[in-house]
Design a protein around this motif. Sequence first.
Motif, PDB file in Angstrom:
ATOM      1  N   THR A   1     -11.056  -8.682   3.646  1.00 20.61           N
ATOM      2  CA  THR A   1     -10.254  -7.585   3.107  1.00 20.61           C
ATOM      3  C   THR A   1      -9.386  -6.975   4.209  1.00 20.61           C
ATOM      4  N   LEU A   2      -8.103  -6.841   3.913  1.00 21.55           N
ATOM      5  CA  LEU A   2      -7.164  -6.169   4.810  1.00 21.55           C
ATOM      6  C   LEU A   2      -7.096  -4.694   4.428  1.00 21.55           C
TER       7      LEU A   2
ATOM      8  N   VAL B   1      -2.693  -0.241  13.287  1.00 21.64           N
ATOM      9  CA  VAL B   1      -2.252   0.149  11.942  1.00 21.64           C
ATOM     10  C   VAL B   1      -3.145  -0.468  10.863  1.00 21.64           C
ATOM     11  N   PHE B   2      -3.642  -1.680  11.130  1.00 26.43           N
ATOM     12  CA  PHE B   2      -4.429  -2.398  10.131  1.00 26.43           C
ATOM     13  C   PHE B   2      -5.748  -2.878  10.735  1.00 26.43           C
TER      14      PHE B   2
ATOM     15  N   VAL C   1       0.859  -1.182   0.000  1.00 28.31           N
ATOM     16  CA  VAL C   1       0.000   0.000   0.000  1.00 28.31           C
ATOM     17  C   VAL C   1       0.907   1.247   0.000  1.00 28.31           C
ATOM     18  N   SER C   2       0.457   2.282  -0.669  1.00 28.30           N
ATOM     19  CA  SER C   2       1.241   3.530  -0.713  1.00 28.30           C
ATOM     20  C   SER C   2       1.176   4.245   0.632  1.00 28.30           C
TER      21      SER C   2
ATOM     22  N   THR D   1      -8.023  -0.042   1.139  1.00 29.50           N
ATOM     23  CA  THR D   1      -7.871  -1.486   0.912  1.00 29.50           C
ATOM     24  C   THR D   1      -6.448  -1.807   0.503  1.00 29.50           C
ATOM     25  N   ILE D   2      -5.874  -2.805   1.199  1.00 34.02           N
ATOM     26  CA  ILE D   2      -4.543  -3.293   0.839  1.00 34.02           C
ATOM     27  C   ILE D   2      -4.669  -4.513  -0.084  1.00 34.02           C
ATOM     28  N   GLY D   3      -5.498  -5.500   0.332  1.00 33.65           N
ATOM     29  CA  GLY D   3      -5.668  -6.712  -0.481  1.00 33.65           C
ATOM     30  C   GLY D   3      -6.777  -7.580   0.075  1.00 33.65           C
TER      31      GLY D   3
END
Length: 288
Positions: free
Chosen positions: A260-261, A253-254, A219-220, A228-230
Amino acid sequence: VSTIGINAFKDAALLTEINVDGGNSNYLSDVNGVLFNKFNNNYSSLIKYPEGNLDTSYNIPNSVTTIEENSFINTGISLVYASPTLFSINNTWVDGQTYTIGGKDITVIEKAISITLSSNTINENTASGNTIGSFTSTINTGETVSYTYELTNNAGDKVTISDSSLNTGPTIINYETDNSFTIIVKSTYDDISSSQTFIIDVANINDAATDFTINTNTVSDNEEAGTTIGKFSVNDQDSTGVYTYTLLNHNDVFEITGNTLKTNATLDYFTTSSYDVSINLNDYNNNG
């Protein structure tokens, strides 16, 4: 006594049984008082059914190969059970038909064994040696006898037999490969045997997922929280499943929503360029 004429007991209307001394080398009698020739210490030719015996059916011993002339004349016998061997010798006989036998019209029934299985369902992945069900056999003569069982088709070692018990074999049974399979079992009593086909149904048991992956893990930085990361995907031999993902660290952080992460904060590459994230997967049967 060394010789008895074929018609020696004909017209003996009050004779209810013929008993032969066990030491006689030429003749035998059975529990019904029926007279036979003796061969290899067994019943050979049926000489005479006593005319005073009022029974209407008779179970001919399995070793009998010959029924002598007038052996059933003047009796009440109208039905006999005969072994497959005797049917083979009298190859014009048809099961359930009536013929003149021993001087009397008699219906002949071929002795046959029927087999039942108490249960035909097994959970997949059951270890070898577990009981699926038990076999029970009955013979159409109504006798109470002992049977032996053997498998003539064990479906590739999926099953074994111990006495009358059908057990799982060394080949692991997998619902995803075979949700049912066919076996053939033979039941034997004396020289009479019957084979029967059984279908064994396999119950689907939830298998634990073998692995899960995420389609992207990058992720940027400076993306807003909730990005969304993945998405996760699961390797599971079960065709369907309901999965729960639990984040075990870095919850500040997440976050996980469904499969969905996502980010749970704004990330800064220069502060932390990567994270080791631990996630637990549970399927719908709590296999983690």
